[in-house]
Scaffold this active site. Sequence first.
Site, PDB file in Angstrom:
ATOM      1  N   GLU A 211       0.927  -1.207   0.080  1.00  0.00           N
ATOM      2  CA  GLU A 211       0.003  -0.040  -0.217  1.00  0.00           C
ATOM      3  C   GLU A 211       0.676   1.205  -0.173  1.00  0.00           C
ATOM      4  O   GLU A 211       0.414   2.380  -0.477  1.00  0.00           O
ATOM      5  CB  GLU A 211      -0.952  -0.211   1.146  1.00  0.00           C
ATOM      6  CG  GLU A 211      -1.912  -1.078   1.277  1.00  0.00           C
ATOM      7  CD  GLU A 211      -2.915  -0.954   0.230  1.00  0.00           C
ATOM      8  OE1 GLU A 211      -3.440   0.155  -0.099  1.00  0.00           O
ATOM      9  OE2 GLU A 211      -3.388  -1.844  -0.513  1.00  0.00           O
ATOM     10  N   GLU A 220      -1.652   9.893   0.422  1.00  0.00           N
ATOM     11  CA  GLU A 220      -1.733   9.360  -0.925  1.00  0.00           C
ATOM     12  C   GLU A 220      -1.125  10.367  -1.954  1.00  0.00           C
ATOM     13  O   GLU A 220      -1.071  11.585  -1.859  1.00  0.00           O
ATOM     14  CB  GLU A 220      -3.386   9.504  -1.308  1.00  0.00           C
ATOM     15  CG  GLU A 220      -3.934   8.994  -2.593  1.00  0.00           C
ATOM     16  CD  GLU A 220      -5.243   8.897  -2.554  1.00  0.00           C
ATOM     17  OE1 GLU A 220      -5.717   8.930  -3.726  1.00  0.00           O
ATOM     18  OE2 GLU A 220      -5.997   9.064  -1.698  1.00  0.00           O
ATOM     19  N   ASN A 258     -14.738   6.381   7.153  1.00  0.00           N
ATOM     20  CA  ASN A 258     -13.632   5.722   7.980  1.00  0.00           C
ATOM     21  C   ASN A 258     -12.700   6.442   8.931  1.00  0.00           C
ATOM     22  O   ASN A 258     -12.595   5.827  10.003  1.00  0.00           O
ATOM     23  CB  ASN A 258     -12.658   5.198   6.813  1.00  0.00           C
ATOM     24  CG  ASN A 258     -13.235   4.002   6.208  1.00  0.00           C
ATOM     25  OD1 ASN A 258     -13.862   3.146   6.545  1.00  0.00           O
ATOM     26  ND2 ASN A 258     -12.743   3.767   4.862  1.00  0.00           N
TER      27      ASN A 258
END
Length: 358
Positions: A211, A220, A258
Amino acid sequence: MSRLRALVALAALVVAGGLVAIIPATAASAAACAASWQASAVYTGGAQVSHNGRNYQAKWWTQNEAPPGTTGVWQDLGACGGGTTPPPTGSCNHPNWVAGTWYATGSIVRYTNGLYYIAEHDNPGYDPVISTWYWEPYTCGGTPPTNPPTNPGGFVVSEAQFNQMFPSRNSFYTYSGLVAALNAYSAFTRTGSATVQRQEAAAFLANVHHETGGLVHVVEQNTANYPHYCDPGQPYGCPAGQAAYYGRGPIQLSWNFNYNAAGNALGLPLLTNPWLVQNDAAVAWKTAIWYWMTQNGPGSMTAHNAMVTGAGFGETIRSINGSIECNGGNSGQVQSRVTRYQQFVGILGVPAGANLYC
């Protein structure tokens, strides 16, 4: 004089020009070391490498599995370096370590680096300098430790193993931060047998590696995606701003719902301050462990349950990104995760288990 002694004496004498010269008996020199093994390199059958003072030959295609490995791909060709290993002295008469030999707890061996190690747990000949769970350094001539040292926080991965797994990691992702995060979920890597605990740790860290590009990326990288992670239909909205809930941390936590759920579970204000995940290493690790322990994602179980119930590593992939990668969605990405998992269980000295793919 016995026949054996006579043969030994004869082998040490050379008659030259009527004179007898005594030739000192010396052991044969070790072979020269092949090129050092590299984790990123691809080796095909017949390729030779050196690792920790020994030469190895690949039996088939391999990558990321450090010799001597756990799959049988590496054939041990013996010590290398052009010299001989000096014999133990004094009371240090323990045997040399031999890969593939069964060692019971308490066994003491002399490794190829000249140092001694004691088996902390039974093992089938794992490399003492790779598997610190099974072996501990031993002072030759001393007594076996009654309480062998444990890793910080009781974590089944040592700091040396962690550094070996992530040699190029961002300094933000500290080992101490990971250990500090373990108290968030006591069952994480502490459920089942010693083998299962290490398999779970390897599975978690393999997915984390995938990831984040090897724990390189904290946030990100595609900033164009940032505004997309706000679901205004949630009753709490996006109080930190529409573009505030982008992916962060070891499993790239994203979306306002989340952050809200993780914050509520961990007792942290992540909905209003999502930047905590990129500014506090322990918080970042906690969010990853929260997802691992509590979220099914696209799968039918949590990644934790997949590893402790024997469902296998493939189900952890399904729980994290199965809707995109599994069932033929992206076999290359799946293989990347599996390859990393196989490398990490090798470092921890346990088998990979079944059901590796999804």
